[in-house]
Design a protein around this motif. Structure first.
Motif, PDB file in Angstrom:
ATOM      1  N   PHE A 105       0.838  -1.207   0.000  1.00  0.00           N
ATOM      2  CA  PHE A 105       0.000   0.000   0.000  1.00  0.00           C
ATOM      3  C   PHE A 105       0.869   1.252   0.000  1.00  0.00           C
ATOM      4  CE2 PHE A 105      -2.085   3.445   2.359  1.00  0.00           C
ATOM      5  CZ  PHE A 105      -3.092   3.724   1.446  1.00  0.00           C
ATOM      6  N   ILE A 106       1.844   1.295   0.908  1.00  0.00           N
ATOM      7  CA  ILE A 106       2.693   2.492   0.993  1.00  0.00           C
ATOM      8  C   ILE A 106       3.413   2.713  -0.348  1.00  0.00           C
ATOM      9  CG2 ILE A 106       4.679   3.546   2.154  1.00  0.00           C
ATOM     10  CD1 ILE A 106       3.820   2.030   4.698  1.00  0.00           C
ATOM     11  N   GLY A 107       4.006   1.641  -0.880  1.00  0.00           N
ATOM     12  CA  GLY A 107       4.720   1.767  -2.161  1.00  0.00           C
ATOM     13  C   GLY A 107       3.810   2.243  -3.281  1.00  0.00           C
ATOM     14  N   SER A 108       2.543   1.854  -3.227  1.00  0.00           N
ATOM     15  CA  SER A 108       1.626   2.202  -4.320  1.00  0.00           C
ATOM     16  C   SER A 108       1.172   3.654  -4.285  1.00  0.00           C
ATOM     17  CB  SER A 108       0.402   1.278  -4.302  1.00  0.00           C
ATOM     18  OG  SER A 108      -0.478   1.636  -3.252  1.00  0.00           O
ATOM     19  N   VAL A 109       1.309   4.310  -3.130  1.00  0.00           N
ATOM     20  CA  VAL A 109       0.877   5.724  -3.045  1.00  0.00           C
ATOM     21  C   VAL A 109       2.047   6.680  -2.812  1.00  0.00           C
ATOM     22  CG1 VAL A 109      -1.506   5.270  -2.354  1.00  0.00           C
ATOM     23  CG2 VAL A 109       0.240   5.425  -0.596  1.00  0.00           C
ATOM     24  N   LEU A 110       3.192   6.148  -2.396  1.00  0.00           N
ATOM     25  CA  LEU A 110       4.351   6.987  -2.133  1.00  0.00           C
ATOM     26  C   LEU A 110       4.821   7.617  -3.445  1.00  0.00           C
ATOM     27  CD1 LEU A 110       6.237   7.535   0.354  1.00  0.00           C
ATOM     28  CD2 LEU A 110       7.668   5.689  -0.477  1.00  0.00           C
ATOM     29  N   LEU A 111       4.907   8.918  -3.488  1.00  0.00           N
ATOM     30  CA  LEU A 111       5.260   9.636  -4.725  1.00  0.00           C
ATOM     31  C   LEU A 111       4.361   9.180  -5.890  1.00  0.00           C
ATOM     32  CD1 LEU A 111       9.171   9.478  -4.459  1.00  0.00           C
ATOM     33  CD2 LEU A 111       7.667  11.332  -3.734  1.00  0.00           C
TER      34      LEU A 111
END
Ligand code: NAD
Ligand code: ZN
Length: 357
Positions: free
Chosen positions: A109-115
Motif C-alpha cells: 500500500f505504501i509503495g503504491s501511493v508513495l510519490l
C-alpha cells in the motif's frame, strides 16, 4: 474470458535469499526502502544485511511488528510514514517488503501511493504469504472507527514487480502459522483440485527441506495468478471464486477473535460451505463425504464450538456475505450463490461442537 498481462516476476525455491540483491539490481533502483517484519530481521538479519551490502545503492531498513495495529491508519501507520519520508526516497527508489501478509499488504500500500507509486517488491516469509497474500495486487490498511476495526478498508490494486519466495523461511514459521497457510492451500484443493491431497499431507514433513514445497506453492500460485489475470481489479465475478470457504470462515474467525488463525477458519468455512452446498442441492452426499474425509485427513481441524448468533451477526455485518461460493464437486465451484438463511443455520449447527466429524 479476457486476460490482462501481469508482469510480476515470481520465483519460488530454496537459498534464493543468497542472491536477492541480484534480483533487486534488475530494477535498477536509485535506492531501496525496506519494510521488514522485526521477527524476520532478528532471525535472518545477517543474510539480509549482507545482501544489501552487495546492492551498491543505499538501502534503508525499517522494522515493523506484524500486527493489525501496524497496518492501521490511525494506529501506528502515521509514525511509519514519517519514518519513510525521512529516508532517501525518489521516483526510482524501490519499496521492498519482507514478511508475511501483514507486512506485504502494508508495504504494498505504501509503495503504491508513495510519490504516486514507486516500484514494489515482496519477499513473503509465511506460507500464506507465498500462496496468497503476496499475489494478485491487493494492498490494504485498516481503519479504526467508533471502536470498530475496518480491515483493509483503504487499499489499492497495485502489482509488485517481483515476488521472491524463499521456502527456507518456512523452517522457522510457528506451527499455527504453518497450519494457516495449509488452510489456504486446502481451499485451492477443494476449488480447483490442485495441489493433490497427498502433496498437502506432506507439507508438515517437508517444511524443513523447503525445496520439496516448491511444486505445491507453485500449483497454488498458478491458480491464483490465472484468476487475477482474468479480472485484475475485481470488476467481474471471477475473483470471487477465491473467496471459497471465506463466507463462513470469516464469521468463525471473527467469533474466535484471534484464537483460530485465518487459514484454519477457512478450513472450517470449507467444511461448512460444503455442507451448505449439499443442503442447497449443488453437492451430492457422496462428494460431500469425500471432501469432509479429505479435509479431516489433514488433521488441521477436529472440533470447534462457537456462539452461532455471534457468527451470524459477524457474517451479516460483512457486506460481501450475501452470497457464497457453492461447491459442486472437488474442482468445480459456483460463485454468487444466494445464501439460504435456514441452510446456513443448519450448516453452522453441523460444525458447532460436532465430535463425530
Ligand atoms: N493482499 C491479499 O490478497 C491478502 C490475502 C490474504 C491475507 N492477506 C493479509 O495477510 C495478513 C496475514 O498474513 P500472514 O498470515 O502471512 O501472517 P503475518 O504477516 O500476520 O505473520 C504471522 C506471524 O508469523 C511471524 N512470521 C512471519 N514469517 C515468519 C518466519 N519465516 N519465521 C518465523 N516467524 C515468522 C510474524 O512475525 C507474525 O508473528 C492479514 O493482514 C491479511 O489481511 C492479504
Ligand atoms: Zn484467505
Amino acid at each position: 474470458m479476457t486476460t490482462h498481462k501481469i508482469d510480476t516476476k515470481i520465483s519460488v525455491g530454496s537459498h534464493l535469499m543468497q542472491n536477492f540483491s541480484e534480483k533487486l539490481k534488475e530494477l535498477n533502483p536509485s535506492s531501496v526502502v525496506c519494510l521488514i517484519d522485526c521477527t524476520i530481521l532478528k532471525l535472518y538479519g545477517n543474510t539480509i544485511n549482507s545482501g544489501f551490502k552487495k546492492l551498491g545503492v543505499v538501502a534503508s531498513v525499517i522494522p515493523v511488528s506484524a500486527s493489525e495495529k501496524s497496518k492501521t491508519l490511525n494506529g501506528d501507520l502515521i509514525n511509519l510514514i514519517n519514518q519513510i519520508i525521512e529516508k532517501d526516497v525518489e521516483r526510482k527508489s524501490v519499496f521492498l517488503s519482507i514478511g508475511g501478509g501483514t507486512v506485504t499488504d502494508l508495504g504494498g500500500f505504501i509503495g503504491s501511493v508513495l510519490l504516486r507509486g514507486i516500484k514494489t517488491v515482496y519477499i513473503p516469509t509465511t506460507l500464506l504469504g507465498m500462496v496468497d497474500a503476496s499475489l494478485g495486487g491487493k494492498t490494504g490498511v485498516n481503519v479504526q472507527n467508533n471502536g470498530m476495526l475496518y480491515k483493509n478498508m483503504i487499499g489499492t490494486f497495485y502489482q509488485p514487480e517481483i515476488v521472491l519466495c524463499d521456502t527456507d523461511f518456512l523452517a522457522t514459521l510457528p506451527q499455527k502459522e504453518l497450519k494457516s497457510g495449509i488452510g489456504e492451500i486446502v481451499k485451492y484443493f477443494v476449488g480447483w483440485n490442485s495441489p493433490k491431497l497427498l502433496d498437502i499431507q506432506s507439507i508438515f514433513n517437508n517444511v524443513k527441506s523447503g525445496q520439496t514445497l516448491r511444486p505445491i506453492i507453485e500449483a497454488c500460485q498458478k491458480i491464483k495468478m490465472e484468476i487475477v489475470a482474468s479480472d485484475p481489479n475485481e470488476t467481474g465475478q471471477q475473483r470471487e471464486k477465491l473467496n471459497l470457504g471465506h463466507t463462513i470462515g470469516h464469521g468463525i474467525e471473527g467469533e474466535k477473535n484471534g484464537t483460530v488463525s485465518h487459514g484454519v477458519a477457512v478450513v472450517w468455512g470449507l467444511l461448512g460451505e460444503s455442507y451448505m452446498s449439499m443442503l442447497d442441492g449443488y453437492l451430492s452426499k457422496e462428494e460431500f463425504e469425500k471432501i469432509k474425509m479429505s479435509i479431516l485427513s489433514l488433521h488441521i481441524v477436529n472440533s470447534i464450538t462457537f456462539s452461532t448468533p455471534k457468527v451470524l451477526d459477524i457474517m451479516q455485518k460483512d457486506k460481501k456475505n450475501k452470497t457464497y461460493v457453492a461447491i459442486k464437486k472437488i474442482g468445480i465451484t459456483l460463485p454468487g450463490v444466494k445464501i439460504n438463511p435456514d441452510n446456513l443455520k443448519k450448516s453452522l449447527a453441523f460444525l458447532n461442537g460436532n465430535k463425530n466429524l
